[in-house]
Design an enzyme around this catalytic site. Structure first.
Site, mmCIF file in Angstrom:
data_model
loop_
_atom_site.group_PDB
_atom_site.id
_atom_site.type_symbol
_atom_site.label_atom_id
_atom_site.label_comp_id
_atom_site.label_asym_id
_atom_site.label_seq_id
_atom_site.Cartn_x
_atom_site.Cartn_y
_atom_site.Cartn_z
ATOM 1 N N CYS B 446 24.540 25.516 63.932
ATOM 2 C CA CYS B 446 24.125 24.126 64.052
ATOM 3 C C CYS B 446 25.365 23.237 63.906
ATOM 4 O O CYS B 446 25.933 22.784 64.901
ATOM 5 C CB CYS B 446 23.090 23.872 62.966
ATOM 6 S SG CYS B 446 22.300 22.299 63.013
ATOM 7 N N GLU B 448 27.746 24.190 61.190
ATOM 8 C CA GLU B 448 28.570 24.851 60.191
ATOM 9 C C GLU B 448 29.980 25.098 60.751
ATOM 10 O O GLU B 448 30.239 24.845 61.921
ATOM 11 C CB GLU B 448 27.924 26.182 59.771
ATOM 12 C CG GLU B 448 26.506 26.050 59.243
ATOM 13 C CD GLU B 448 25.455 26.384 60.291
ATOM 14 O OE1 GLU B 448 25.311 25.604 61.273
ATOM 15 O OE2 GLU B 448 24.782 27.403 60.149
#
Lengths: 320, 805
Positions: B446, B448
């Site tokens: 996402c 990270e």
């Protein structure tokens, strides 16, 4: 600049309606637009009717009103009463003293308050919040309205503060004001937007309630000064009022006299302000007037270009 | 930037290759996801056949069996080939880690609300007769359920934390060493393994384990080699039957490519793409998991593209077609996960994060032609995968690149995820990576952060519900929904004399939840030791050097697992409201506030109005924003207090879709949010509370210490068409993005408020109460405007063609 100037608080106050941040329609870059309260003209197509009166005003949205009666109870002047078989409330404008108690108690957000007082100092705090955005976009502040030059001391003080910290300044004005007022702000303006609503004085007076003499004189006189502001002449394009060949030609002819002019911008008439008329309980006189079509707008631009004035003709978004 | 793309954007004429791309894309869109149990069956048989061997060897042999025996298919019109399973759009089950997830959903998987998979009778039969009997009692998920600590379980069962994710799906959340494989080929890696193996002496203590580990890697490489050959054979056979000369030629080209890669080093752009995708399908086959991230494709593929172009082997159009074909392939597989996890991350989310832009390892601008072509591939294909990210360096990347990014934003697909390069680098350094290597960071899953072929971690091990933390502080440790006291007792709030006491209570609950999650995380780490991933480890140089699997901490950098916070704005706004209303202004008493919350504000509309009018995060109001800075510094400190055997625990803020199910667990909050409503997403303000425009949102969000939330922070912003429908608007959006970077925000993605949204809002105002638009110099709730003005705003969106985008 001496040190004490930096810390000196600027207590000059003005009346404004609102501050709009990150606007992209009122000058270069991302801008903080300050809408000032009060205007001496009364253009029937005005998209910000809440800016016309110098008094703070109350708006009322019947569609949001739950008729809970709290405003009726809270009003110290008993100016508010149930109305329309209890489906809404009504304010007696003669009794209302604009204490805005009703605004404070309304839970449905149905009562609006237009206008508040703010010092230059507090306004600068708001304006400075977006400095990083001005930096990357070459933006700044725009004073709009209403008519800013109805509060010339406030405007001049605000603009000066902005220039001191390197913030680009713009102002939108009808220039319907005395030259001495105009002159107060001239040293601090980077970009001036001036409206030419109609070149024919009679038409001007008939439609917006005042002569255009002051406006034209102010433009010509300021043009003789050494101030290096950038000038945009704005023409709110109102179908049937000022979009005739005759008026556009007269506008161009006048603009040719202005050394400082950089462009003419046509702002097509729009009706986005009509909701505010409803909230203020004002009659929207342009209800039946349709915005100009894209084709009509393009054709009018082409016509103005055909006059070969050498002045760039642009179309604005017409958002403000 | 390639000239042809410019023209295309201007004239809106599709180039010839789009015919194929459109065909491939329609097939994906028209195929309903299924369960695919072929892999699970082969894996089970492979494990049986290797009884008695060490676990990792059995895993490797089972993997090899899949490679040897799985269905090999090449679909019509494909240029890049490969599939983890036997079906084009399917979820695969990794029986060894989580067979039981399917067991619980056999009757519902085909029709469940989030991410259904069609389960065919023959697949169900295979599961019941072959898979379940062998694995019963042996999966990681069962181990987890047996070992979860009591307090963690209680918080989990009451929706305060969500921590099952890693027990129900495999590793993922990593960036394999694609570049190494592409450049060296399996042959080169095999040689490295053999060299390392030859230096072992199994009479030395510890070397035997290393020896069989390296042996398992060689078994994996053998399987991969054979699988590529099988694709070549299939392509040759298909070519021999093919009547159409054009397609015959394409099939022979596919065969030639598969004969070459991934076994040998890639020589061409096409070979590099095929090598990459083969490996992608193989690591997914090994472990069904989200977020295997191809990472910086514009960097490691650039030498191949440039060489081909210079030698005249390829045109930019041909290269674009290949990229587009690969993009469709990325959208074929579907992540299989249990119903609850699917609710927290809905949409079969593969999260294969591809990234462009940023800087190179000397710190200079890394944007090249391929960066633009990769953005163009997403513009062409417009499917849900790959997750396209941009690393934007405000000081180094050119405006032309930023402009292309904004052109993609305009399409309203939600892509790209825009990342601030400097903060990404900071995050990697906070994970313990030196600057030279940190320059090469890549977005993962996402939002990270990761580093290709070198970093091991679970980036999002568990989620903490921040709404519950406020609720606990106001109910002395009680969960409103269940009525159970499940957190620490922090005292009756009506007896708090000061704001500090209240804030202290909130902090104690945060500390308690963090502790419970860390305890669970350590158990997952322990269970993870029995989940080796030799196919993934194969491209981690240090895993070979250390002869130690990725799962055992063999990678160069090992990082403590990620703890994710959900409900940021709800937490800040609720604390701000209590501070403002109860302690600073005394407008209401704590008792009254709690009564109102107990009743979900029914009969307390005046209190709710005060709550809604209290300072809100998202408006550049220091009152709320300073709370954001203080509380999120505390949270980062608290999480970083803990270490796992791999390193310091890591915080992040990325809800995926978890803010909705978490909201269902939280009653009314002092922010004015009503009971059971969704929480705010990421670091975004609560819907409809940001009244001062985008610059104010950005200023507020900048108060979160982004660089410390090393697993990323996610900001969703809504954007109005006016910002995008003119040259000036595009320029200003570019300036807005630069400002966002200067302020140290890590990430943003945009939802364009399109014509369709506005029409829906007009028809269904109750569901669009928070939708803000700008009208004649002011911001208003769209649904509160008169119909004529609404129509005019809708008309403007149409007029400028945004809805056609």
């Amino acid at each position: 600049m001496k040190d004490k100037d930096i810390v000196k608080k600027n207590k000059v106050k003005g009346n404004i309606i609102r501050i709009e941040r990150s606007s992209i329609h009122d000058g270069q870059g991302l801008r903080t637009v300050i809408f000032l309260k009060g205007c001496k003209l009364s253009c029937p197509w005005c998209s910000t009717p809440e800016s016309q009166s110098f008094e703070f005003e109350k708006g009322y949205d019947q569609r949001l009103c739950t008729v809970c009666g709290q405003c009726v109870e809270s009003c110290p002047e008993n100016a508010i009463s149930f109305f329309n078989d209890g489906l809404s409330v009504s304010t007696d404008k003669d009794k209302c003293v604009r204490c805005f108690r009703c605004f404070e108690v309304c839970q449905a957000n149905a009562v609006k308050k237009y206008g508040f007082t703010v010092s230059v100092d507090d306004l600068m705090k708001e304006i400075s919040k977006d400095e990083i955005f001005y930096f990357h976009s070459e933006g700044g502040i725009t004073i709009s309205g209403g008519e800013p030059l109805c509060q010339p001391v406030f405007c001049a003080a605000l603009l000066e503060e902005c220039k001191k910290v390197g913030i680009h300044t713009a102002m939108e004005s009808s220039l319907h004001t005395s030259y001495s007022s105009f002159n107060k702000v001239l040293p601090w303006i980077d970009h001036l937007y001036a409206d030419l609503k109609h070149m024919d004085n009679q038409m001007h007076a008939l439609w917006v309630g005042e002569s255009n003499h002051l406006i034209l004189e102010n433009l010509l006189r300021a043009d003789q000064t050494d101030y290096s502001y950038r000038l945009t002449i704005r023409l709110p394009l109102i179908p049937g009022f000022n979009d005739t060949d005759l008026n556009l030609q007269a506008t161009i002819d006048f603009c040719r006299k202005l050394k400082k002019i950089k462009e003419i911008e046509l702002l097509p008439y729009h009706r986005l302000g009509s909701d505010t008329y409803r909230l203020l309980g004002l009659d929207y006189k342009c209800r039946e007037l349709m915005p100009p079509s894209i084709d009509h707008l393009d054709e009018r631009v082409a016509y103005m270009n055909s006059l070969s004035s050498g002045i760039p003709i642009k179309t604005g978004s017409g958002i403000t | 930037m390639p000239q042809i793309k410019q023209e295309k954007a201007g004239l809106n004429i599709d180039p010839a290759y789009m015919k194929r791309v459109t065909f491939l894309k329609r097939r994906v869109l028209n195929t309903r996801p299924e369960m695919d149990l072929e892999n699970a069956r082969l894996l089970t048989r492979g494990f049986r056949e290797a009884e008695g061997e060490p676990l990792v060897v059995r895993k490797a042999k089972a993997f090899r069996k899949q490679c040897y025996e799985k269905t090999v298919k090449i679909w019509d019109e494909e240029l890049i080939v490969g599939c983890s399973g036997s079906k084009i759009r399917a979820g695969i089950l990794c029986a060894d880690s989580c067979w039981s997830v399917l067991d619980e959903e056999l009757d519902t998987i085909s029709s469940r609300r989030y991410d259904p998979f069609n389960l065919k009778p023959e697949d169900r039969l295979a599961f019941e007769e072959e898979i379940r009997p062998y694995w019963k009692g042996r999966s990681n998920y069962e181990e987890w359920l047996a070992q979860i600590p009591d307090d963690t379980r209680t918080l989990r069962d009451n929706g305060v934390v969500y921590i099952d994710r890693k027990a129900v799906r495999g590793w993922g959340e990593t960036t394999a060493g694609y570049e190494w494989l592409i450049n060296e080929g399996l042959d080169g890696i095999i040689k490295t393994i053999e060299d390392r193996k030859s230096r072992l002496d199994i009479t030395n203590s510890g070397d035997y384990e290393k020896d069989y580990y390296l042996k398992s890697l060689l078994i994996i490489a053998d399987g991969m080699t054979r699988l590529a050959e099988r694709y070549a054979e299939e392509a040759e056979q298909m070519a021999s039957r093919e009547g159409d000369e054009r397609r015959k030629g394409e099939l022979l080209e596919i065969a030639k490519t598969c004969r070459r890669v991934p076994v040998k080093p890639a020589r061409t752009f096409r070979e590099a793409l095929q090598s990459l995708y083969f490996y992608q399908t193989m690591i997914f086959m090994e472990q069904n998991a989200a977020s295997y991230n191809p990472g910086r494709m514009d960097q490691y593929l650039w030498p191949f593209y440039r060489k081909d172009l210079e030698a005249g082997h390829i045109t930019s159009e041909q290269a674009q077609e290949l990229l587009d074909c690969l993009w469709v392939k990325f959208s074929e597989p579907c992540l299989f996960q249990d119903a609850q996890t699917a609710e927290f991350a809905a949409g079969y989310p593969m999260f294969q994060n591809v990234c462009v832009g940023g800087v190179d390892d000397t710190g200079k601008n890394a944007v090249n032609d391929l960066s633009y072509m990769i953005l163009q591939a997403t513009m062409d294909v417009r499917l849900y995968q790959p997750s396209l990210s941009v690393r934007y360096s405000v000081s180094k990347n050119p405006n032309s690149f930023l402009r292309k990014v904004v052109e993609l934003i305009r399409l309203g697909t939600g892509f790209p995820a825009f990342h601030n390069d400097d903060i990404g680098t900071t995050m990697l350094m906070n994970k313990g990576v030196p600057l030279k290597e940190a320059y090469n960071w890549n977005p993962c899953g996402c939002v990270e952060t990761n580093l290709e072929g070198r970093m091991r971690q679970y980036t999002a091990l568990a989620d903490i519900n921040l709404g519950s933390m406020v609720e606990f502080a106001l109910l002395n440790g009680m969960n409103r929904k269940s009525g159970l006291t499940i957190s620490v007792k922090t005292g009756e709030p009506t007896e708090f004399d000061s704001y500090d006491q209240f804030l202290d209570a909130v902090k104690k609950h945060l500390a308690y939840a963090t502790r419970a999650v860390v305890a669970g995380s350590h158990i997952i780490d322990e269970i993870g030791l029995n989940r080796p991933v030799p196919a993934l480890s194969l491209t981690f140089k240090e895993c070979i050097d250390n002869a130690k699997d990725y799962a055992w901490g063999g990678a160069k950098y090992n990082v403590g697992n990620g703890i994710i916070l959900i409900g940021v704005a709800d937490l800040i706004n609720s604390i701000a409201a209590v501070k403002y209303l109860v302690f600073d202004t005394g407008k209401i008493t704590m008792k009254k506030l709690i009564e109102a919350l107990d009743q979900d504000f029914k009969g307390f509309e005046d209190i709710r109005k005060l709550c809604l009018e209290a300072p809100k995060y998202g408006n550049d109001d220091p009152y709320a924003d300073e709370i954001a800075g203080e509380v999120f510094t505390y949270i980062a400190d608290e999480i970083e207090r803990y270490k796992s055997k791999y390193g310091t625990m890591t915080p992040g803020i990325l809800p995926v879709s978890g803010n909705t199910p978490f909201g269902l667990e939280v009653g009314a909050l002092p922010s004015g949010r009503k009971a059971w409503q969704p929480l705010a997403d990421g670091v975004s303000p609560s819907g409809g509370t940001d009244l001062n425009g985008p610059s104010a949102v950005i200023k507020s969000v900048a108060h979160i210490p982004h660089g410390r939330f090393v697993q990323g922070t996610l900001l969703n912003m809504k954007i109005e068409p006016a910002m995008l429908n003119s040259e000036n608007g595009i320029t200003q959006l570019m300036a807005l993005l630069k400002s966002l970077c200067s302020l140290g925000i890590f990430h943003v993605q945009f939802n364009v408020i399109d014509q369709e949204t506005l029409i829906k809002a007009q028809q269904d105002p109750d569901n669009y109460k928070g939708l803000l638009v700008r009208v004649a110099g002011y911001t208003a709730y769209f649904v509160e405007l008169g119909k004529d003005v609404q129509d005019e705003i809708i008309g403007r969106t149409v007029q400028h063609g945004i809805s056609l985008g």
